[in-house]
Design an enzyme around this catalytic site. Structure first.
Site, PDB file in Angstrom:
ATOM      1  CD1 TRP A 115      -3.109  -1.209   0.648  1.00 54.36           C
ATOM      2  CD2 TRP A 115      -1.645  -2.474   1.785  1.00 54.36           C
ATOM      3  NE1 TRP A 115      -3.665  -2.455   0.825  1.00 54.36           N
ATOM      4  CE2 TRP A 115      -2.805  -3.250   1.520  1.00 54.36           C
ATOM      5  CE3 TRP A 115      -0.603  -3.065   2.489  1.00 54.36           C
ATOM      6  CZ2 TRP A 115      -2.930  -4.581   1.926  1.00 54.36           C
ATOM      7  CZ3 TRP A 115      -0.726  -4.381   2.898  1.00 54.36           C
ATOM      8  CH2 TRP A 115      -1.880  -5.122   2.614  1.00 54.36           C
ATOM      9  CG  ASP A 116       4.123   4.152  -1.342  1.00 54.76           C
ATOM     10  OD1 ASP A 116       5.113   3.958  -0.606  1.00 54.76           O
ATOM     11  OD2 ASP A 116       4.080   5.052  -2.189  1.00 54.76           O
ATOM     12  CE1 TYR A 117      -1.678   3.405   3.621  1.00 54.18           C
ATOM     13  CE2 TYR A 117      -2.039   1.178   4.424  1.00 54.18           C
ATOM     14  CZ  TYR A 117      -2.530   2.361   3.911  1.00 54.18           C
ATOM     15  OH  TYR A 117      -3.886   2.502   3.701  1.00 54.18           O
ATOM     16  CG  ASP A 118       6.963   4.848   2.180  1.00 51.83           C
ATOM     17  OD1 ASP A 118       5.893   5.415   2.460  1.00 51.83           O
ATOM     18  OD2 ASP A 118       7.696   5.216   1.261  1.00 51.83           O
ATOM     19  CD  GLU A 165       5.773   7.732  -4.603  1.00 57.40           C
ATOM     20  OE1 GLU A 165       6.310   8.693  -4.047  1.00 57.40           O
ATOM     21  OE2 GLU A 165       5.793   6.580  -4.161  1.00 57.40           O
TER      22      GLU A 165
END
Lengths: 628, 191
Positions: free
Chosen positions: A280-283, A460
C-alpha cells in the site's frame, strides 16, 4: 520558548524574510520542487539547505546571509521531489576553537553526495572525504540520475554520520539498494554499511559486487540516540511498492519497519514492523520522536512512531517492545496475490489518526452530478475497507492513501505537558494495477529509459511502471475527478490533533486548512472557511503553550492555542508552507521561522522565501535569560 | 424572485421553457447515472430525482405550471434525504442541496411565466422566500453544530479503534448527525 503565548500571539508580525535564490529554472523542475527544509539554529546562526542543496548560514536575528555554498546539483538528479529536509551539525570533539571545520555542517545531496563545510565560513572541509565530499553511490551498481538521492538530513550519532537514500519508488524491481551507510563525521570514511540481505557483511561489498538491490530504503529522517548509541531508521518498502511476490524473506522482515542499528557497528539491534508485506506504499515516512515514557516501573526510554496508516506506536528504545497495546487483527485478503497477503496486520491500541472506513455516503462533489459519478466509481471499485489488497480487474480504494495519516512532518511532542500534537491527512487513493502489456502501450518506463524527458509531472504512482513485475501501478492520489479536480471523498482532507501522551486519548481534534486557495476546476474559492486540506510538514509546540504549523494547501501559517486547538493568529505565506517551522530565541527575543517553498504534490505556489515571525519591539529586558 | 426576466410574454413563456429544458437535461444525466448507480447497488436517490426532474422539466416545456410543483416535490424530498445522509455536515450538504436550491429559485421564478392565476404566483413567491429562510436556518444550524468542541473533552470518535460494532456505529452516526466538527468557522478567525 515561552515568550509567545496565547495572550500575545495575535500580535505576531514578520521580523524578516530572506530569499534563498533557489527557484526552478524550467517548468519540468518546477513540477518537482518542494523545499521541505527546517533550518537548524546553532549559536547565533541558522543553517539550512535549499531544494537543490545550496547550503546557507544566516544571522538568526536578522536573516542576513553569512555564507553560501552551492554543491551544483543538476535538475536531472531530482527524484520525486527536490527536497532537502535539513542539515546536520557536528562539533569535532578533539578540535580546538578556530581550527578549520572544528564545527561543520553536513548535508546529503540529490545526487547522493555527503557534503561537509565549515560552519563558520561555509568552506568545504578538506579532511572530509575528497575535498569535503563523499560519494555514497560507491558499491551501488547500476544507477541513473534521480533513482538514488538523499533528501533528508543525515543523522549523526557518536561521531558517525548515518544516511539512507530515497530510491525512487515504483520504477523497477531491480532498483538500487536501500543500504544504510555510516560515515566518520571527521574523515568521511565509511565506518559501516547495513545491507539487510547481507547481515554477514558490515562494510562495502567486495569489488565486482554491489549492495543488494531493491531492498527497503529510508528516504526520511532517522533519529539519533546518543545515550544508547543507537540510530532508529524508519524504513520504506522493498522495490516495488504494489507487488510483493519477488521480495525476499529478509526484505519482508524489514520493510515498513523501524529498525534500530548500533551506530558504532551498523549491526541490527531490533526492529518493529508496522505493516506486514506492505503493498500500500505505507512506508514509514515520519521520524520517530524520543520521549521518556512513564510506566509503572518508572520512566522508560521510549520513542513515538507515527505511521501513514495513522497508528501511533510507543516502543521501548532498548528492545523495540511496544509499551502500549499492539494487536494483530484480521484484514481483508484476496487481490492479485492472495497467497502473499498477510491474514493479519498490527493495530495500535494506543492511538490512531485513521478515520472509519469510507461508505458510499462519503462521496462528494460540488453538485449532485459529480457526486453521483463518485458514487458510481465507489461502487465499481473493489473496496473491502482498510488494507484492501491491490486489484487489477477494477480500481480499488486505498484508505488512508499513501500520504498518510502521518507523513514526513511526523509529530510534535510537549514532554512537560505530556502531549502529542499530530497533523494528518485524511484522503483515499483510487488505484489499479495495470497489466504489463497495457503499461507498455502507455509508454510507462522506469526513470532513465523514458522516451522524451525524464522528469514526470504527475503525482507519485500515477503511471509508475514497476518494471520487472507483472503489473504497473496507476494511482489516483486523493481520488480526484478529472475536469473538476475535486476529491471524491467529502472533506475534511486533513486535521490537527492533540493527544494525551500517557493515555493516548484525544484532547482535541480539528480540521486544518481553509478553502481559500482551493476550489473546483483549480479556481481558488477564496472562502475563508475551514475545510481541512491535505497537509505536508509538521508542527512545533512551545513552552509558551503554542502550536505553530503551516503544512496546509492554503499557504497560511498559524499560531494555535495548545490547550484548545483554536487558531489565535495566522499569516499568508508568500508560497506554500510545506515545511516544519522551528523556533528559537536570540538575546531574549523569540522567533518562529518557516520555509515557504511550496510543494508540487500539494499543488501550492513554489517560492524561495524563509520567513521569520516575532512579537513587535525589542526583547523585554525582563525576559532576557529567562528563555530556555 | 417572482421578478422573472420580462423577456417573454406569458404566451410563449420562453424563460420557463428554457428552465424546463435545463431540468430535462440535468434530469436525463441524473436518471442515466442514477440507473447505473442503482444497478451497482448504490443509492436510488439519483435515479428518482432524475426522473422527477425530467417530469417537471417536460411539463414546464409544455407550459404546465404543474411542472414547477413537481420540482418542488423533488426538492421537498431531497432536503430530508440530504439531512439523513449527511446530518449537519456543512461541506457534505453542499453537493446535495446547493444546486437543487438554486434550481428551486429558478423554478419559482418561472411560475408567473406559466400561469395568470394569482394564487400560484403568490405561492411561488412564498415558496422562494420560505425555502431561502429554511436554507438560512440550515446554514446557522450547520455553523452551530460545527463549533469546535470544548478543550479537554476527548472525542471518542477519533480515538475509537473499533471495527465498528452495529450499535457503536449507530451511536457514532447519531453523534455525527448533531456534532460534526467540520465547519469551525470560529476557529480560523484570528484574534
Amino acid at each position: 520558548m515561552a515568550q509567545i503565548t496565547p495572550a500575545n500571539a495575535g500580535r505576531l508580525e514578520r521580523a524578516w524574510l530572506v530569499h534563498t535564490g533557489d527557484l526552478p529554472a524550467t517548468a519540468e523542475a518546477r513540477a518537482r520542487y518542494g523545499a521541505e527544509t527546517t533550518p537548524l539554529k546553532v549559536g547565533a546562526s541558522l543553517y539550512l539547505c535549499t531544494p537543490k542543496n545550496v547550503l546557507m548560514a544566516l544571522d538568526a536575528a536578522t536573516g542576513k546571509t553569512r555564507w553560501r555554498f552551492d554543491p551544483k546539483v543538476a535538475d536531472i538528479h531530482i527524484p520525486y521531489t527536490a527536497a532537502c529536509r535539513g542539515v546536520a551539525y557536528y562539533a569535532v570533539p578533539t578540535a580546538h576553537y578556530g581550527d578549520v571545520c572544528a564545527t561543520r555542517i553536513i548535508e546529503g545531496t540529490l545526487d547522493a553526495r555527503l557534503i561537509a563545510v565549515d560552519a563558520a565560513t561555509g568552506r568545504p572541509c578538506p579532511d572530509f572525504g575528497f575535498g569535503g565530499q563523499v560519494d555514497t553511490t560507491q558499491g551501488i551498481g547500476q544507477n541513473v540520475p534521480g533513482m538514488f538521492s538523499i533528501t533528508s538530513a543525515p543523522t549523526i550519532v557518536r561521531g558517525v554520520v548515518v544516511t539512507g537514500h530515497q530510491v525512487l519508488d515504483g520504477q523497477k524491481r531491480d532498483a538500487p539498494s536501500g543500504v544504510i551507510q555510516g560515515y566518520d563525521a571527521v574523515s568521511g570514511k565509511l565506518v559501516w554499511a547495513w545491507d539487510m540481505a547481507r547481515p554477514d557483511r558490515t562494510g562495502a561489498p567486495p569489488p565486482g559486487e554491489t549492495y543488494t538491490r531493491g531492498t527497503p530504503n529510508m528516504w526520511t529522517t532517522a533519529t539519533a540516540d546518543e545515550a544508547l548509541g543507537l540510530v532508529y531508521l524508519p524504513l520504506g518498502n522493498a522495490a516495488v511498492d504494489y507487488w510483493s511476490g519477488l521480495r525476499t524473506s529478509r526484505e519482508k522482515a524489514n520493510s515498513t519497519s523501524l529498525v534500530a542499528l548500533d551506530a558504532m557497528t551498523g549491526r541490527k539491534v531490533w526492529s518493529f514492523q508496522a505493516v506486514h508485506n506492505d503493498v500500500w506504499d505505507y512506508d514509514l515516512g515520519s521520524q520517530a520522536t524520543l520521549v521518556d515514557f512513564p510506566t509503572r516501573q518508572g520512566p522508560v526510554p521510549a520513542l513515538i512512531l507515527p505511521s501513514k496508516q495513522g497508528d501511533i506506536y510507543i516502543l521501548n528504545r532498548r528492545t523495540g517492545a511496544p509499551l502500549t497495546g499492539v494487536e494483530e487483527r484480521r484484514v481483508p485478503t484476496g487481490g492479485v496475490e492472495p497467497q502473499e497477503r498477510s491474514a493479519t496486520q498490527p493495530f495500535s491500541l494506543y492511538h490512531t489518526l485513521r478515520k472509519p472506513d469510507l461508505t458510499e455516503r462519503s462521496m462528494w462533489g460540488m453538485s449532485p452530478i459529480d457526486q453521483m459519478i463518485c458514487r458510481i466509481q465507489y461502487r465499481l471499485a473493489t473496496y473491502k475497507g482498510f488494507y484492501t489488497p491491490p486489484e487489477t480487474k477494477s480500481r480499488y480504494v486505498e484508505y488512508p492513501g499513501y500520504n498518510g495519516g502521518s507523513d514526513w512532518g511526523g509529530v510534535a511532542v510537549d514532554p512537560v505537558r505530556g502531549l502529542i500534537v499530530a497533523n494528518y491527512n485524511d484522503m483515499p487513493n483510487y488505484n489499479r494495477l495495470i497489466p504489463r502489456r497495457q503499461a507498455d502501450r502507455e509508454g510507462w518506463a522506469p526513470r532513465g529509459q523514458e522516451r522524451g524527458g525524464s522528469l514526470k509531472k504527475s503525482a507519485e504512482g500515477a503511471g509508475d511502471p514497476q518494471a520487472g513485475t507483472p503489473y504497473a501501478i496507476d494511482v489516483n492520489a486523493g481520488w480526484r475527478l478529472p475536469v473538476t479536480g475535486l476529491l471524491c471523498k467529502q472533506p475534511p482532507y486533513g486535521g490537527l490533533r492533540a493527544i494525551d501522551l500517557l493515555s493516548g486519548k484525544t484532547l482535541w481534534d480539528r480540521p486544518l486548512g481553509t478553502a481559500r486557495t482551493n476550489g473546483p476546476f483549480g479556481i481558488p474559492s477564496r472562502l475563508p472557511m475551514t475545510i481541512g486540506t491535505p497537509n505536508n510538514g509538521g508542527a512545533v509546540v512551545t513552552a509558551g503553550g503554542m502550536v505553530f504549523i503551516a503544512a496546509t494547501t492554503d499557504n497560511l501559517i498559524r499560531a494555535i492555542d495548545l490547550k484548545s486547538g483554536r487558531t489565535l493568529w495566522q499569516d499568508v505565506l508568500p508560497a506554500g508552507g510545506q515545511a516544519t517551522p522551528m523556533t528559537y530565541a536570540v538575546d531574549g527575543k523569540q522567533y518562529v521561522v518557516i520555509m515557504a517553498g511550496g510543494h508540487h504534490f500539494m499543488e501550492t505556489p513554489i517560492g524561495d522565501a524563509l520567513v521569520a515571525y516575532a512579537l513587535p519591539g525589542p526583547a523585554p529586558s525582563s525576559a532576557k535569560g529567562a528563555n530556555r | 424572485m417572482t421578478d422573472a426576466p420580462k423577456i417573454s410574454s406569458q404566451g410563449h413563456a420562453w424563460f420557463a421553457r428554457t428552465v424546463g429544458v435545463l431540468l430535462v437535461l440535468i434530469g436525463a444525466i441524473l436518471a442515466a447515472g442514477g440507473l447505473w448507480l442503482a444497478l451497482v447497488r448504490g443509492s436510488p436517490y439519483y435515479l428518482l430525482a432524475g426522473l422527477g426532474l425530467i417530469a417537471s422539466g417536460a411539463l414546464m416545456v409544455r407550459r404546465r405550471v404543474l411542472g414547477a410543483w413537481v420540482y418542488v416535490g423533488v426538492f421537498a424530498a431531497t432536503l430530508p434525504w440530504a439531512l439523513w445522509e449527511s446530518g449537519l455536515n456543512g461541506w457534505a450538504l453542499i453537493p446535495r442541496l446547493f444546486g437543487p436550491f438554486i434550481l428551486l429559485l429558478l423554478v419559482a421564478a418561472c411560475v408567473p411565466d406559466l400561469t395568470r392565476d394569482r394564487a400560484p404566483r403568490r405561492a411561488s413567491l412564498g415558496l422562494a422566500l420560505g425555502a431561502s429562510a429554511l436554507m438560512g436556518v440550515l446554514v446557522i444550524a450547520v455553523l452551530l453544530a460545527g463549533r469546535p468542541p470544548r478543550p479537554g473533552r476527548a472525542d471518542a470518535r477519533s480515538s475509537a479503534l473499533d471495527g465498528g460494532g452495529g450499535r457503536r456505529r449507530l451511536a457514532r452516526l447519531w453523534r455525527d448527525l448533531w456534532r460534526p466538527a467540520l465547519l469551525d468557522l470560529g476557529a480560523d478567525h484570528p484574534g
